[in-house]
Design a protein around this motif. Structure first.
Motif, PDB file in Angstrom:
ATOM      1  N   LYS A  69      -2.887  -0.747  -7.046  1.00 16.59           N
ATOM      2  CA  LYS A  69      -2.865  -0.303  -5.715  1.00 16.59           C
ATOM      3  C   LYS A  69      -1.538   0.476  -5.429  1.00 16.59           C
ATOM      4  O   LYS A  69      -1.266   1.596  -5.384  1.00 16.59           O
ATOM      5  CB  LYS A  69      -3.025  -1.296  -4.323  1.00 16.59           C
ATOM      6  CG  LYS A  69      -4.270  -1.831  -4.368  1.00 16.59           C
ATOM      7  CD  LYS A  69      -4.505  -2.611  -3.037  1.00 16.59           C
ATOM      8  CE  LYS A  69      -3.721  -3.995  -3.191  1.00 16.59           C
ATOM      9  NZ  LYS A  69      -3.996  -4.819  -4.349  1.00 16.59           N
ATOM     10  N   THR A  70      -0.297  -0.539  -5.862  1.00 18.32           N
ATOM     11  CA  THR A  70       1.003   0.276  -5.947  1.00 18.32           C
ATOM     12  C   THR A  70       1.242   1.299  -6.923  1.00 18.32           C
ATOM     13  O   THR A  70       1.819   2.312  -6.771  1.00 18.32           O
ATOM     14  CB  THR A  70       1.893  -1.072  -6.062  1.00 18.32           C
ATOM     15  OG1 THR A  70       1.834  -2.012  -4.855  1.00 18.32           O
ATOM     16  CG2 THR A  70       3.364  -0.379  -5.786  1.00 18.32           C
ATOM     17  N   SER A  71       0.483   1.132  -8.045  1.00 16.44           N
ATOM     18  CA  SER A  71       0.599   2.097  -9.114  1.00 16.44           C
ATOM     19  C   SER A  71      -0.112   3.406  -8.788  1.00 16.44           C
ATOM     20  O   SER A  71       0.664   4.570  -8.942  1.00 16.44           O
ATOM     21  CB  SER A  71      -0.052   1.682 -10.591  1.00 16.44           C
ATOM     22  OG  SER A  71       0.704   0.262 -10.838  1.00 16.44           O
ATOM     23  N   THR A  84       6.425   1.913  -3.794  1.00 16.59           N
ATOM     24  CA  THR A  84       6.629   1.189  -2.640  1.00 16.59           C
ATOM     25  C   THR A  84       7.169  -0.131  -2.934  1.00 16.59           C
ATOM     26  O   THR A  84       7.458  -0.875  -1.824  1.00 16.59           O
ATOM     27  CB  THR A  84       5.343   1.298  -2.026  1.00 16.59           C
ATOM     28  OG1 THR A  84       4.370   0.897  -2.793  1.00 16.59           O
ATOM     29  CG2 THR A  84       4.898   2.750  -1.437  1.00 16.59           C
ATOM     30  N   ASP A  85       7.178  -0.849  -3.964  1.00 14.37           N
ATOM     31  CA  ASP A  85       7.622  -1.934  -4.134  1.00 14.37           C
ATOM     32  C   ASP A  85       9.097  -2.046  -4.310  1.00 14.37           C
ATOM     33  O   ASP A  85       9.569  -1.917  -5.516  1.00 14.37           O
ATOM     34  CB  ASP A  85       6.897  -2.733  -5.732  1.00 14.37           C
ATOM     35  CG  ASP A  85       5.375  -3.274  -5.210  1.00 14.37           C
ATOM     36  OD1 ASP A  85       5.229  -3.109  -4.238  1.00 14.37           O
ATOM     37  OD2 ASP A  85       4.946  -3.751  -6.368  1.00 14.37           O
ATOM     38  N   GLN A  86       9.973  -2.025  -3.514  1.00 16.25           N
ATOM     39  CA  GLN A  86      11.251  -1.788  -3.117  1.00 16.25           C
ATOM     40  C   GLN A  86      12.021  -3.035  -3.161  1.00 16.25           C
ATOM     41  O   GLN A  86      13.070  -3.246  -3.738  1.00 16.25           O
ATOM     42  CB  GLN A  86      11.733  -1.261  -1.957  1.00 16.25           C
ATOM     43  CG  GLN A  86      11.032   0.352  -1.784  1.00 16.25           C
ATOM     44  CD  GLN A  86      11.806   1.276  -2.633  1.00 16.25           C
ATOM     45  OE1 GLN A  86      12.810   0.934  -3.089  1.00 16.25           O
ATOM     46  NE2 GLN A  86      11.185   2.479  -2.791  1.00 16.25           N
ATOM     47  N   LEU A 123       4.638  -7.649  -7.751  1.00 14.53           N
ATOM     48  CA  LEU A 123       3.774  -8.112  -6.738  1.00 14.53           C
ATOM     49  C   LEU A 123       4.249  -7.475  -5.378  1.00 14.53           C
ATOM     50  O   LEU A 123       5.354  -7.649  -4.951  1.00 14.53           O
ATOM     51  CB  LEU A 123       3.638  -9.743  -6.399  1.00 14.53           C
ATOM     52  CG  LEU A 123       2.485 -10.330  -5.661  1.00 14.53           C
ATOM     53  CD1 LEU A 123       1.499 -10.275  -6.372  1.00 14.53           C
ATOM     54  CD2 LEU A 123       2.833 -11.460  -5.407  1.00 14.53           C
ATOM     55  N   THR A 124       3.269  -6.778  -4.399  1.00 13.46           N
ATOM     56  CA  THR A 124       3.753  -6.303  -3.325  1.00 13.46           C
ATOM     57  C   THR A 124       3.609  -7.502  -2.352  1.00 13.46           C
ATOM     58  O   THR A 124       2.612  -8.405  -2.181  1.00 13.46           O
ATOM     59  CB  THR A 124       2.623  -5.285  -2.790  1.00 13.46           C
ATOM     60  OG1 THR A 124       2.684  -4.100  -3.891  1.00 13.46           O
ATOM     61  CG2 THR A 124       3.050  -4.628  -1.399  1.00 13.46           C
ATOM     62  N   ILE A 125       4.864  -7.518  -1.517  1.00 13.94           N
ATOM     63  CA  ILE A 125       4.710  -8.699  -0.530  1.00 13.94           C
ATOM     64  C   ILE A 125       4.931  -8.161   0.873  1.00 13.94           C
ATOM     65  O   ILE A 125       4.195  -8.449   1.708  1.00 13.94           O
ATOM     66  CB  ILE A 125       5.942  -9.487  -0.743  1.00 13.94           C
ATOM     67  CG1 ILE A 125       5.884 -10.282  -1.972  1.00 13.94           C
ATOM     68  CG2 ILE A 125       6.320 -10.449   0.423  1.00 13.94           C
ATOM     69  CD1 ILE A 125       6.949 -10.872  -2.421  1.00 13.94           C
ATOM     70  N   VAL A 153       0.145   3.695   3.224  1.00 11.43           N
ATOM     71  CA  VAL A 153       0.671   2.425   3.684  1.00 11.43           C
ATOM     72  C   VAL A 153       0.179   1.368   2.533  1.00 11.43           C
ATOM     73  O   VAL A 153      -1.142   1.370   2.489  1.00 11.43           O
ATOM     74  CB  VAL A 153       0.027   1.899   5.012  1.00 11.43           C
ATOM     75  CG1 VAL A 153       0.654   0.417   5.260  1.00 11.43           C
ATOM     76  CG2 VAL A 153       0.099   2.668   6.168  1.00 11.43           C
ATOM     77  N   ASP A 154       0.967   1.098   1.603  1.00 14.69           N
ATOM     78  CA  ASP A 154       0.521   0.191   0.589  1.00 14.69           C
ATOM     79  C   ASP A 154       0.664  -1.387   0.958  1.00 14.69           C
ATOM     80  O   ASP A 154       1.700  -1.731   1.605  1.00 14.69           O
ATOM     81  CB  ASP A 154       1.397   0.584  -0.783  1.00 14.69           C
ATOM     82  CG  ASP A 154       0.988  -0.383  -1.865  1.00 14.69           C
ATOM     83  OD1 ASP A 154      -0.111  -0.437  -2.094  1.00 14.69           O
ATOM     84  OD2 ASP A 154       1.724  -0.887  -2.491  1.00 14.69           O
ATOM     85  N   VAL A 155      -0.550  -2.064   0.916  1.00 18.74           N
ATOM     86  CA  VAL A 155      -0.451  -3.340   1.418  1.00 18.74           C
ATOM     87  C   VAL A 155      -0.471  -4.476   0.223  1.00 18.74           C
ATOM     88  O   VAL A 155      -0.813  -4.007  -0.979  1.00 18.74           O
ATOM     89  CB  VAL A 155      -1.699  -3.523   2.225  1.00 18.74           C
ATOM     90  CG1 VAL A 155      -2.066  -2.557   3.307  1.00 18.74           C
ATOM     91  CG2 VAL A 155      -3.101  -3.658   1.336  1.00 18.74           C
ATOM     92  N   PRO A 156      -0.075  -5.539   0.362  1.00 20.09           N
ATOM     93  CA  PRO A 156      -0.338  -6.514  -0.628  1.00 20.09           C
ATOM     94  C   PRO A 156      -1.737  -7.046  -0.718  1.00 20.09           C
ATOM     95  O   PRO A 156      -2.439  -7.047   0.344  1.00 20.09           O
ATOM     96  CB  PRO A 156       0.503  -7.744  -0.045  1.00 20.09           C
ATOM     97  CG  PRO A 156       0.890  -7.386   1.408  1.00 20.09           C
ATOM     98  CD  PRO A 156       0.523  -6.104   1.599  1.00 20.09           C
TER      99      PRO A 156
HETATM  100 MG   LIG Z   1       1.055  -3.791  -5.027  1.00 20.01          MG
END
Ligand SMILES: [Mg+2]
Ligand SMILES: Nc1nc2c(ncn2[C@@H]2O[C@H](COP(=O)(O)OP(=O)(O)O)[C@@H](O)[C@H]2O)c(=O)[nH]1
Length: 620
Positions: free
Chosen positions: A13-15, A25-27, A36-38, A56-59
């Motif tokens: 997702k984040t990629s 968005t993984d800042q 990992l998106t938190i 909106v990128d979600v975990p």
């Molecule tokens: Mg992610």
């Protein structure tokens, strides 16, 4: 337009968001370290015409489900991402259910990491997804096969999404501004900034807002990283606020233009996911961007069911707001639904009539339909209705203007809308009751207002009953003498001897002007036993012929008019519209003690109002 990602952890997702927008968005350091998106991530691109397409990128990890839910709470569309090399996984399913329950209108399927899977495998996952989607009622969402590594399919997807953004119509603006806060941070030099989605109304720089009772002011606004003078409904924005505390606002809070009533009961439409295990214990309510402990009581089974959500703390909500229920103990989504009445009932929540109204509010597509349905059941208090449906005063008025057969009655604090036939039914019941009362008490003029409102079978809020009585008084259906209500033409039948005595008493009272004789004086003048006289006077009071201003002093109604006239003259002659007891004493010439008794009577009778040693004429 705002698009959320959804799908299992590590499915890309984040990629994908990075490939579409160039923004990582993984800042957070921890996110980088763990890959990992938190937290929620935000990114955006613009169409050639300048419309922002926000992501909106979600975990995806099940542990961060609450964050995921805050992210998708108010989006226009979702990208369901499934890795071609991994297939449908638990959070693919759960996120999909959640998107459905939250009413996300548009779904786009993305098969990611296509460079890692053979075409046959990609086709298999596509079929698997199709099987998952079909029974849930999504109508054939488009499918894109992409790779964030090779860039395959990315441009096609981007073009498609920009096309959606171009065609996207902002929701019709309406209601008071309500913004759900999903993040808060500090910006050096600017101070507190929150981000969130405006779900109704509009926001302007300089506007005053409320957050949990706290008063705030909007110092500046940004949409997709650009300064903006205002924000429209459905847009995501960053708000720089003045007046914040350490506690508020924070994720889960509402920023609102006006104060909304909150309640610890919400009456809702509830969809229970297949195979979900519901229980009476504590569950989690995800409402807006907040999470609350909740107990769920099903009021009426069905698909969807009607239920009451019982919270530990009051929350604010409006009709139509979506929510999700999860069981924290087993970390699963059980279901969700829509708020039907944000002021859930404490008593009578399961009554057939109440459930029928909730079903009507479930079917209603507009506030107008909901109002029509509610009026069929009972008079509708308009302030409360406007709150439930988030209508501004102008919107409420416009709505009422579209309903022809609707009566609006205004009391001192509240106003009601009711159907004309209800008004007539109420009149029929009052007419019948009062007629029977007159027949049963021929010697009396009529009952007092309290008795009439309680006993006449109106079963309406007291203020509304008062409105109705005044209306019937104005149109001549009812008459009132001082306090006694009666039908026009009704006269009490006095006994002949009472009539004769009343004539003599009236003569004596009238001779006293504004200061009629007291009972003792009357009894001497009439040569009559005090006790017997007293019984007579009380009888005449019930008959509406005399009024006891003090226990030992009676007035004729016409003399009361004289007392009122003095008050009116004094009020009219003073700049403040008020007068003191001493002024009344001097103007009336009735002496100090009687003045006090008379003024207390005028207060009781609702003719004057006593405020800080001054008397004002009561309105109306
Ligand atoms: Mg992610
Ligand atoms: N080969 C390949 N790897 C990918 C692709 N997209 C993501 N990945 C990798 O998959 C892992 C998870 O990606 P991420 O975007 O963090 O997934 P998320 O948890 O869904 O946000 C990372 O190691 C990425 O480098 C892709 O298209 N091809």
């Amino acid at each position: 337009m705002i698009i959320a990602t959804a799908g299992h952890v590590d499915h890309g997702k984040t990629s994908l968001v990075r490939a579409l927008t160039g923004i990582d968005t993984d800042q957070q350091a921890e996110e980088k370290r763990r890959g990992l998106t938190i937290e929620l991530g935000f990114a955006w691109v613009f169409t050639d015409e300048g419309q922002a397409l926000g992501f909106v990128d979600v975990p995806g990890h099940e542990r961060f489900m609450a964050t995921m839910l805050a992210g998708v709470a108010a989006v226009d569309a979702a990208l369901l991402v499934a890795a071609a090399d991994d297939g449908v996984m638990p959070q693919t399913r759960e996120h999909l259910s959640v998107l459905r329950l939250l009413g996300v209108e548009r779904l786009v399927i993305v098969l990611s990491r296509c460079d890692l899977a053979e075409p046959a495998r990609v086709a298999l996952v596509r079929d698997e997804l199709h099987e998952l989607l079909a029974p849930q009622g999504w109508d054939e969402p488009p499918v894109f096969c992409v790779s964030a590594v090779t860039g395959e399919g990315i441009q096609l997807l981007q073009e498609y999404l920009l096309g959606l953004a171009r065609d996207h119509r902002l929701r019709t603006p309406g209601g008071h501004a309500r913004l759900m806060v999903d993040r808060r941070f500090s910006v050096a030099g600017a101070g507190c900034v929150v981000t969130g989605t405006l779900v109704s109304g509009s926001l302007q720089v300089g506007q005053r807002l409320l957050a949990d009772g706290l008063e705030l002011r909007v110092r500046s606004l940004q949409i997709a990283g650009r300064e903006a003078p205002q924000v429209a409904v459905g847009q995501r924005c960053a708000v720089n606020l003045v007046g914040v505390t350490e506690e508020h606002p924070r994720r889960g809070d509402w920023l609102t233009a006006v104060a909304f009533d909150s309640s610890d009961r919400l009456d809702v439409e509830l969809v229970q996911l297949e195979g979900s295990r519901w229980h009476r214990g504590l569950l989690q309510l995800h409402l807006g961007t907040a999470v609350h402990p909740v107990r769920v009581v099903v009021l009426e089974e069905g698909r969807p069911a009607l239920a009451q959500l019982m919270l530990q703390r009051p929350v604010q909500a409006v009709w139509g707001e979506r929510f999700i229920i999860r069981d924290p103990a087993v970390n699963t989504t059980l279901g969700g639904g829509r708020v039907l009445d944000p002021q859930g009932l404490r008593r009578g929540r399961g009554k057939a009539q109440r459930l029928a109204l909730l079903r009507d509010w479930q079917q209603a597509a507009t506030a107008r339909q909901a109002l029509m349905a509610a009026m069929r059941w009972q008079p509708v208090e308009l302030g409360g209705f406007a709150q439930r449906f988030n209508l501004t005063e102008a919107e409420l008025q416009a709505l009422l203007d579209t309903i022809n057969d609707c009566e609006v009655l205004c009391g001192q604090r509240q106003a009601w809308a009711l159907l004309p036939e209800r008004l007539e039914a109420a009149w029929a019941s009052v007419f019948a009751w009062l007629g029977a009362w007159h027949a049963a008490h021929p010697e009396q003029l009529g009952p007092g207002e309290g008795e009439l409102k309680l006993a006449a079978g109106l079963q309406l809020p007291s203020e509304l009953s008062s409105c109705l009585l005044s209306r019937w008084l104005r149109d001549g259906r009812l008459q009132r003498q001082v306090w006694a209500w009666h039908l026009p033409g009704h006269r009490q039948q006095l006994l002949e001897e009472d009539q004769m005595l009343l004539a003599r008493v009236s003569e004596l009272l009238l001779a006293g002007g504004l200061r009629p004789p007291i009972i003792g004086e009357l009894s001497q003048a009439l040569e009559m036993e005090l006790e017997q006289l007293q019984a007579f006077l009380q009888r005449m009071q019930r008959a509406g012929e005399l009024i006891a201003v003090a226990p030992n002093r009676y007035y004729l109604p016409s003399q009361i008019d004289g007392l009122v006239a003095v008050a009116q003259r004094l009020a009219a002659g003073s700049c403040s519209g008020s007068f003191t007891a001493a002024e009344y004493r001097d103007a009336s010439g009735i002496g100090r003690n009687l003045t006090i008794q008379v003024l207390h009577y005028l207060d009781r009778a609702g003719i004057t109002r006593f405020v800080r040693e001054q008397r004002f004429l009561a309105a109306g």
